[in-house]
Design a protein around this motif. Structure first.
Motif, PDB file in Angstrom:
ATOM      1  N   PHE A  38       0.841  -1.188   0.000  1.00 59.73           N
ATOM      2  CA  PHE A  38       0.000   0.000   0.000  1.00 59.73           C
ATOM      3  C   PHE A  38       0.880   1.243   0.000  1.00 59.73           C
ATOM      4  O   PHE A  38       1.866   1.320   0.723  1.00 59.73           O
ATOM      5  CB  PHE A  38      -0.905   0.022   1.238  1.00 59.73           C
ATOM      6  N   THR A  39       0.508   2.222  -0.795  1.00 52.38           N
ATOM      7  CA  THR A  39       1.240   3.481  -0.858  1.00 52.38           C
ATOM      8  C   THR A  39       0.253   4.637  -0.831  1.00 52.38           C
ATOM      9  O   THR A  39      -0.756   4.616  -1.528  1.00 52.38           O
ATOM     10  CB  THR A  39       2.078   3.569  -2.148  1.00 52.38           C
ATOM     11  N   ALA A  40       0.573   5.637  -0.018  1.00 54.78           N
ATOM     12  CA  ALA A  40      -0.187   6.886   0.001  1.00 54.78           C
ATOM     13  C   ALA A  40       0.734   7.989  -0.495  1.00 54.78           C
ATOM     14  O   ALA A  40       1.950   7.946  -0.280  1.00 54.78           O
ATOM     15  CB  ALA A  40      -0.673   7.203   1.412  1.00 54.78           C
ATOM     16  N   SER A  41       0.170   8.982  -1.147  1.00 54.28           N
ATOM     17  CA  SER A  41       0.940  10.143  -1.613  1.00 54.28           C
ATOM     18  C   SER A  41       0.660  11.305  -0.676  1.00 54.28           C
ATOM     19  O   SER A  41      -0.495  11.709  -0.501  1.00 54.28           O
ATOM     20  CB  SER A  41       0.511  10.536  -3.026  1.00 54.28           C
ATOM     21  N   LEU A  42       1.719  11.833  -0.077  1.00 56.55           N
ATOM     22  CA  LEU A  42       1.622  13.026   0.752  1.00 56.55           C
ATOM     23  C   LEU A  42       2.002  14.202  -0.141  1.00 56.55           C
ATOM     24  O   LEU A  42       3.122  14.276  -0.640  1.00 56.55           O
ATOM     25  CB  LEU A  42       2.556  12.924   1.955  1.00 56.55           C
ATOM     26  N   LEU A  43       1.060  15.103  -0.353  1.00 57.07           N
ATOM     27  CA  LEU A  43       1.257  16.224  -1.270  1.00 57.07           C
ATOM     28  C   LEU A  43       1.449  17.509  -0.486  1.00 57.07           C
ATOM     29  O   LEU A  43       0.626  17.844   0.377  1.00 57.07           O
ATOM     30  CB  LEU A  43       0.056  16.370  -2.200  1.00 57.07           C
ATOM     31  N   THR A  44       2.528  18.217  -0.794  1.00 57.27           N
ATOM     32  CA  THR A  44       2.813  19.510  -0.178  1.00 57.27           C
ATOM     33  C   THR A  44       3.046  20.530  -1.280  1.00 57.27           C
ATOM     34  O   THR A  44       3.305  20.165  -2.426  1.00 57.27           O
ATOM     35  CB  THR A  44       4.053  19.441   0.741  1.00 57.27           C
ATOM     36  N   VAL A  45       2.955  21.798  -0.925  1.00 55.06           N
ATOM     37  CA  VAL A  45       3.235  22.880  -1.867  1.00 55.06           C
ATOM     38  C   VAL A  45       4.390  23.686  -1.296  1.00 55.06           C
ATOM     39  O   VAL A  45       4.282  24.249  -0.201  1.00 55.06           O
ATOM     40  CB  VAL A  45       1.996  23.780  -2.087  1.00 55.06           C
ATOM     41  N   ASP A  46       5.509  23.728  -2.029  1.00 59.66           N
ATOM     42  CA  ASP A  46       6.692  24.418  -1.512  1.00 59.66           C
ATOM     43  C   ASP A  46       6.593  25.938  -1.689  1.00 59.66           C
ATOM     44  O   ASP A  46       5.597  26.453  -2.227  1.00 59.66           O
ATOM     45  CB  ASP A  46       7.973  23.853  -2.130  1.00 59.66           C
ATOM     46  N   ALA A  47       7.611  26.639  -1.227  1.00 56.93           N
ATOM     47  CA  ALA A  47       7.606  28.105  -1.254  1.00 56.93           C
ATOM     48  C   ALA A  47       7.493  28.672  -2.667  1.00 56.93           C
ATOM     49  O   ALA A  47       7.025  29.790  -2.858  1.00 56.93           O
ATOM     50  CB  ALA A  47       8.872  28.633  -0.580  1.00 56.93           C
ATOM     51  N   ASN A  48       7.899  27.894  -3.680  1.00 56.78           N
ATOM     52  CA  ASN A  48       7.797  28.333  -5.067  1.00 56.78           C
ATOM     53  C   ASN A  48       6.456  27.967  -5.699  1.00 56.78           C
ATOM     54  O   ASN A  48       6.256  28.183  -6.890  1.00 56.78           O
ATOM     55  CB  ASN A  48       8.927  27.719  -5.900  1.00 56.78           C
ATOM     56  N   GLY A  49       5.559  27.378  -4.916  1.00 55.95           N
ATOM     57  CA  GLY A  49       4.254  26.999  -5.434  1.00 55.95           C
ATOM     58  C   GLY A  49       4.238  25.673  -6.167  1.00 55.95           C
ATOM     59  O   GLY A  49       3.244  25.322  -6.796  1.00 55.95           O
ATOM     60  N   HIS A  50       5.338  24.910  -6.089  1.00 53.78           N
ATOM     61  CA  HIS A  50       5.401  23.611  -6.752  1.00 53.78           C
ATOM     62  C   HIS A  50       4.814  22.535  -5.850  1.00 53.78           C
ATOM     63  O   HIS A  50       5.121  22.476  -4.665  1.00 53.78           O
ATOM     64  CB  HIS A  50       6.852  23.242  -7.091  1.00 53.78           C
ATOM     65  N   VAL A  51       3.992  21.678  -6.425  1.00 48.02           N
ATOM     66  CA  VAL A  51       3.440  20.547  -5.693  1.00 48.02           C
ATOM     67  C   VAL A  51       4.501  19.456  -5.643  1.00 48.02           C
ATOM     68  O   VAL A  51       5.107  19.111  -6.660  1.00 48.02           O
ATOM     69  CB  VAL A  51       2.161  20.019  -6.374  1.00 48.02           C
ATOM     70  N   ARG A  52       4.740  18.937  -4.450  1.00 51.78           N
ATOM     71  CA  ARG A  52       5.734  17.877  -4.242  1.00 51.78           C
ATOM     72  C   ARG A  52       5.028  16.675  -3.643  1.00 51.78           C
ATOM     73  O   ARG A  52       4.112  16.816  -2.846  1.00 51.78           O
ATOM     74  CB  ARG A  52       6.840  18.346  -3.292  1.00 51.78           C
ATOM     75  N   THR A  53       5.480  15.496  -4.021  1.00 52.85           N
ATOM     76  CA  THR A  53       4.879  14.258  -3.538  1.00 52.85           C
ATOM     77  C   THR A  53       5.906  13.431  -2.793  1.00 52.85           C
ATOM     78  O   THR A  53       7.017  13.234  -3.265  1.00 52.85           O
ATOM     79  CB  THR A  53       4.342  13.425  -4.727  1.00 52.85           C
ATOM     80  N   SER A  54       5.506  12.947  -1.629  1.00 54.29           N
ATOM     81  CA  SER A  54       6.284  11.971  -0.868  1.00 54.29           C
ATOM     82  C   SER A  54       5.423  10.723  -0.764  1.00 54.29           C
ATOM     83  O   SER A  54       4.235  10.811  -0.454  1.00 54.29           O
ATOM     84  CB  SER A  54       6.598  12.489   0.540  1.00 54.29           C
ATOM     85  N   LEU A  55       6.013   9.567  -1.043  1.00 51.45           N
ATOM     86  CA  LEU A  55       5.278   8.319  -0.975  1.00 51.45           C
ATOM     87  C   LEU A  55       5.489   7.673   0.386  1.00 51.45           C
ATOM     88  O   LEU A  55       6.623   7.538   0.843  1.00 51.45           O
ATOM     89  CB  LEU A  55       5.724   7.387  -2.096  1.00 51.45           C
ATOM     90  N   LEU A  56       4.392   7.275   1.027  1.00 52.98           N
ATOM     91  CA  LEU A  56       4.439   6.688   2.360  1.00 52.98           C
ATOM     92  C   LEU A  56       3.788   5.315   2.351  1.00 52.98           C
ATOM     93  O   LEU A  56       2.776   5.100   1.684  1.00 52.98           O
ATOM     94  CB  LEU A  56       3.704   7.585   3.365  1.00 52.98           C
ATOM     95  N   GLY A  57       4.357   4.399   3.128  1.00 52.74           N
ATOM     96  CA  GLY A  57       3.774   3.067   3.293  1.00 52.74           C
ATOM     97  C   GLY A  57       3.071   2.968   4.637  1.00 52.74           C
ATOM     98  O   GLY A  57       3.110   3.889   5.460  1.00 52.74           O
ATOM     99  N   VAL A  58       2.437   1.830   4.877  1.00 46.70           N
ATOM    100  CA  VAL A  58       1.658   1.664   6.113  1.00 46.70           C
ATOM    101  C   VAL A  58       2.522   1.733   7.369  1.00 46.70           C
ATOM    102  O   VAL A  58       2.001   2.003   8.445  1.00 46.70           O
ATOM    103  CB  VAL A  58       0.839   0.353   6.116  1.00 46.70           C
ATOM    104  N   GLY A  59       3.807   1.518   7.245  1.00 50.19           N
ATOM    105  CA  GLY A  59       4.698   1.611   8.392  1.00 50.19           C
ATOM    106  C   GLY A  59       5.044   3.037   8.766  1.00 50.19           C
ATOM    107  O   GLY A  59       5.798   3.267   9.715  1.00 50.19           O
ATOM    108  N   GLU A  60       4.510   3.998   8.029  1.00 46.82           N
ATOM    109  CA  GLU A  60       4.758   5.419   8.307  1.00 46.82           C
ATOM    110  C   GLU A  60       3.464   6.173   8.599  1.00 46.82           C
ATOM    111  O   GLU A  60       3.473   7.388   8.711  1.00 46.82           O
ATOM    112  CB  GLU A  60       5.474   6.036   7.099  1.00 46.82           C
TER     113      GLU A  60
END
Length: 174
Positions: A38-60
């Motif tokens: 299983f993978t979830a995508s954690l989406l953030t928006v940085d100071a430049n307005g770019h959307v960034r994705t971090s992939l997380l598993g159930v252990g996180e």
């Protein structure tokens, strides 16, 4: 006559501020080996307005209650830095044939005794969540993965991370 469903009836969308039961079970911190992949995508928006994705598993990921989610991130991760700056991120994932997008407000959790992992622990409260599905198609998965040769070591690390998230969440609720 069209063979396509009418747009009004094609999309089922539910808004929520508490985790649905299936999602709570997914994020309950138990049976991690059966939830591997299983993978979830954690989406953030940085100071430049770019959307960034971090992939997380159930252990996180750990949901200590119906309105919160705890996560473990490496301190050098872009998501950890962005969340420290603005306290917001969205989580997207597929669970039981439904696509979820959840907006969360994050605050840091204190570390726990005996944790030398170096991870940053955060607790997020649901701002708003959306669950979407369509009647004419079934989501069979989101992003998935398989553990390689070090799979047992990863599962052991995840078990420790979830224990630390549980302890940090319990300490924060007192």
């Amino acid at each position: 006559m069209s063979d396509f469903p009418s747009p009004e009836r094609a999309l089922e969308q539910n808004v929520f501020d508490e985790w649905p039961d299936a999602v709570r079970t997914l994020f309950d911190g138990s049976s991690l080996a059966s939830k591997t992949g299983f993978t979830a995508s954690l989406l953030t928006v940085d100071a430049n307005g770019h959307v960034r994705t971090s992939l997380l598993g159930v252990g996180e990921l750990y949901a200590p209650d119906s309105r919160s989610l705890c996560i473990a991130l490496w301190p050098q991760a872009r998501a950890a830095r962005v969340i420290a700056q603005n306290g917001r991120a969205a989580l997207t994932f597929v669970c039981e044939e439904t696509f979820y997008q959840v907006q969360l407000r994050w605050t840091p959790l204190a570390g726990v005794t005996g944790d030398d992992s170096g991870l940053v622990y955060l607790i997020g409260s649901i701002d708003t969540g959306e669950a979407q599905s369509v009647r004419y198609a079934r989501l069979t998965s989101g992003i998935t993965f398989e553990l390689e040769a070090e799979g047992e070591a990863v599962l052991d690390r995840w078990e420790r991370q979830i224990e630390h998230l549980k302890q940090a969440a319990a300490a924060a609720s007192h």
